[in-house]
Design a protein around this motif. Structure first.
Motif, PDB file in Angstrom:
ATOM      1  N   GLN A  96       0.632  -1.011  -0.143  1.00 14.92           N
ATOM      2  CA  GLN A  96       0.013  -0.165   0.103  1.00 14.92           C
ATOM      3  C   GLN A  96       0.876   1.244  -0.077  1.00 14.92           C
ATOM      4  N   GLU A  97       0.267   2.244  -0.442  1.00 16.85           N
ATOM      5  CA  GLU A  97       1.033   3.632  -0.331  1.00 16.85           C
ATOM      6  C   GLU A  97       2.413   3.523  -1.257  1.00 16.85           C
ATOM      7  N   CYS A  98       2.339   2.779  -2.400  1.00 23.12           N
ATOM      8  CA  CYS A  98       3.417   2.357  -3.218  1.00 23.12           C
ATOM      9  C   CYS A  98       3.580   3.262  -4.447  1.00 23.12           C
ATOM     10  N   SER A  99       3.483   4.509  -4.227  1.00 20.16           N
ATOM     11  CA  SER A  99       3.604   5.394  -5.286  1.00 20.16           C
ATOM     12  C   SER A  99       4.989   6.187  -5.130  1.00 20.16           C
ATOM     13  N   TYR A 100       6.131   6.315  -5.808  1.00 19.83           N
ATOM     14  CA  TYR A 100       7.140   7.118  -5.457  1.00 19.83           C
ATOM     15  C   TYR A 100       7.601   7.314  -7.078  1.00 19.83           C
ATOM     16  N   LYS A 101       8.353   8.463  -6.666  1.00 22.97           N
ATOM     17  CA  LYS A 101       9.333   9.019  -8.100  1.00 22.97           C
ATOM     18  C   LYS A 101      10.102   7.646  -8.746  1.00 22.97           C
ATOM     19  N   GLY A 102      10.032   7.272  -9.934  1.00 24.40           N
ATOM     20  CA  GLY A 102      10.682   6.128 -10.523  1.00 24.40           C
ATOM     21  C   GLY A 102      10.010   4.602 -10.565  1.00 24.40           C
ATOM     22  N   ASP A 103       8.745   4.885  -9.986  1.00 21.01           N
ATOM     23  CA  ASP A 103       8.138   3.641  -9.840  1.00 21.01           C
ATOM     24  C   ASP A 103       7.580   3.277 -11.218  1.00 21.01           C
ATOM     25  N   GLN A 104       7.202   4.167 -12.058  1.00 29.76           N
ATOM     26  CA  GLN A 104       6.715   3.742 -13.403  1.00 29.76           C
ATOM     27  C   GLN A 104       5.747   2.940 -13.448  1.00 29.76           C
ATOM     28  N   GLY A 105       4.555   3.292 -12.525  1.00 29.08           N
ATOM     29  CA  GLY A 105       3.182   2.869 -12.450  1.00 29.08           C
ATOM     30  C   GLY A 105       3.169   1.413 -11.739  1.00 29.08           C
ATOM     31  N   GLY A 106       4.129   1.156 -11.149  1.00 30.17           N
ATOM     32  CA  GLY A 106       4.301  -0.300 -10.668  1.00 30.17           C
ATOM     33  C   GLY A 106       5.428  -1.115 -11.201  1.00 30.17           C
ATOM     34  N   ALA A 107       5.945  -0.763 -12.499  1.00 33.10           N
ATOM     35  CA  ALA A 107       7.090  -1.454 -12.851  1.00 33.10           C
ATOM     36  C   ALA A 107       8.067  -1.772 -12.046  1.00 33.10           C
ATOM     37  N   ALA A 108       8.636  -0.599 -11.498  1.00 34.02           N
ATOM     38  CA  ALA A 108       9.827  -0.739 -10.684  1.00 34.02           C
ATOM     39  C   ALA A 108       9.656  -1.598  -9.456  1.00 34.02           C
ATOM     40  N   TRP A 109       8.643  -1.553  -8.721  1.00 31.94           N
ATOM     41  CA  TRP A 109       8.120  -2.287  -7.655  1.00 31.94           C
ATOM     42  C   TRP A 109       8.180  -3.874  -7.982  1.00 31.94           C
ATOM     43  N   PHE A 110       7.377  -4.315  -9.139  1.00 31.64           N
ATOM     44  CA  PHE A 110       7.389  -5.438  -9.360  1.00 31.64           C
ATOM     45  C   PHE A 110       8.596  -6.222  -9.810  1.00 31.64           C
ATOM     46  N   SER A 111       9.451  -5.390 -10.393  1.00 32.83           N
ATOM     47  CA  SER A 111      10.818  -5.831 -10.852  1.00 32.83           C
ATOM     48  C   SER A 111      11.602  -6.156  -9.579  1.00 32.83           C
ATOM     49  N   GLU A 112      11.455  -5.210  -8.445  1.00 31.61           N
ATOM     50  CA  GLU A 112      12.472  -5.276  -7.186  1.00 31.61           C
ATOM     51  C   GLU A 112      11.991  -6.560  -6.616  1.00 31.61           C
ATOM     52  N   VAL A 113      10.805  -6.840  -6.387  1.00 29.83           N
ATOM     53  CA  VAL A 113       9.986  -8.179  -5.747  1.00 29.83           C
ATOM     54  C   VAL A 113      10.553  -9.214  -6.409  1.00 29.83           C
ATOM     55  N   GLU A 114      10.544  -9.083  -7.984  1.00 29.13           N
ATOM     56  CA  GLU A 114      11.019 -10.358  -8.576  1.00 29.13           C
ATOM     57  C   GLU A 114      12.622 -10.609  -8.540  1.00 29.13           C
TER      58      GLU A 114
END
Length: 184
Positions: A96-114
């Protein structure tokens, strides 16, 4: 905060004996092996949720948290050699609250988890709430079980202002694994 000013790893409640920074759960659901036949075994599931606070997550903290049992626990950690090898059959990570500069609409977050999960897992579903939502969910299975996944379905529902804004709501994933229906 840790190294580089990123978001600290989550503080979560886990199972019996878990430390406050670990979240884990194993369920005794019987699972038949892929292709049927043979003995059944317990299905091991890890779930975790993290309020990221709209800050870049700390990579080291994420890597030490995602899908890792507490050190010395009966479910792995130091007692079973820790770290290496897929500890669980299914891993579900929600944020939750996962909107930060450079996140690219979730792409960066998902990539980090992978990256944190490593090559021993196959992502079967990942979804972000639409309209700039900061609620995300990723579900992965042990790669050796990926062929036994079917019926994957994702859904999201915003409940923010006028039930339209994605600042509040939910993301869900359902799937079948070896004939066992799961929903996160």
């Amino acid at each position: 905060m840790r190294g580089g000013g990123g978001a600290s790893p989550p503080l979560l409640l886990g199972g019996q004996g878990a430390r406050s920074d670990d979240a884990w759960h194993s369920t005794p659901t019987a699972m038949a092996p892929p292709g049927g036949g043979g003995p059944t075994r317990d299905l091991k599931i890890w779930t975790g949720t993290w309020n990221v606070g709209n800050k870049v997550p700390d990579r080291a903290g994420l890597g030490s948290w995602v899908g890792k049992p507490p050190a010395g626990s009966a479910n792995g950690g130091a007692a079973s050699g820790g770290g290496g090898g897929a500890q669980y059959d299914v891993v579900a990570v929600g944020v939750q609250e996962c909107s930060y500069k450079g996140d690219q609409g979730g792409a960066a977050w998902f990539s980090e988890v992978e990256v944190a999960l490593g090559g021993e897992y196959t992502v079967v579903a990942k979804h972000s709430m639409s309209k700039g939502g900061s609620i995300r969910l990723l579900v992965a299975v042990r790669s050796s079980l990926a062929g036994a996944v079917s019926g994957v379905s994702v859904a999201a529902h915003g409940t923010g202002i006028m039930s339209m804004l994605a600042n509040k709501g939910a993301v869900g994933v359902s799937l079948s694994l070896c004939g066992v229906r799961l929903c996160f």
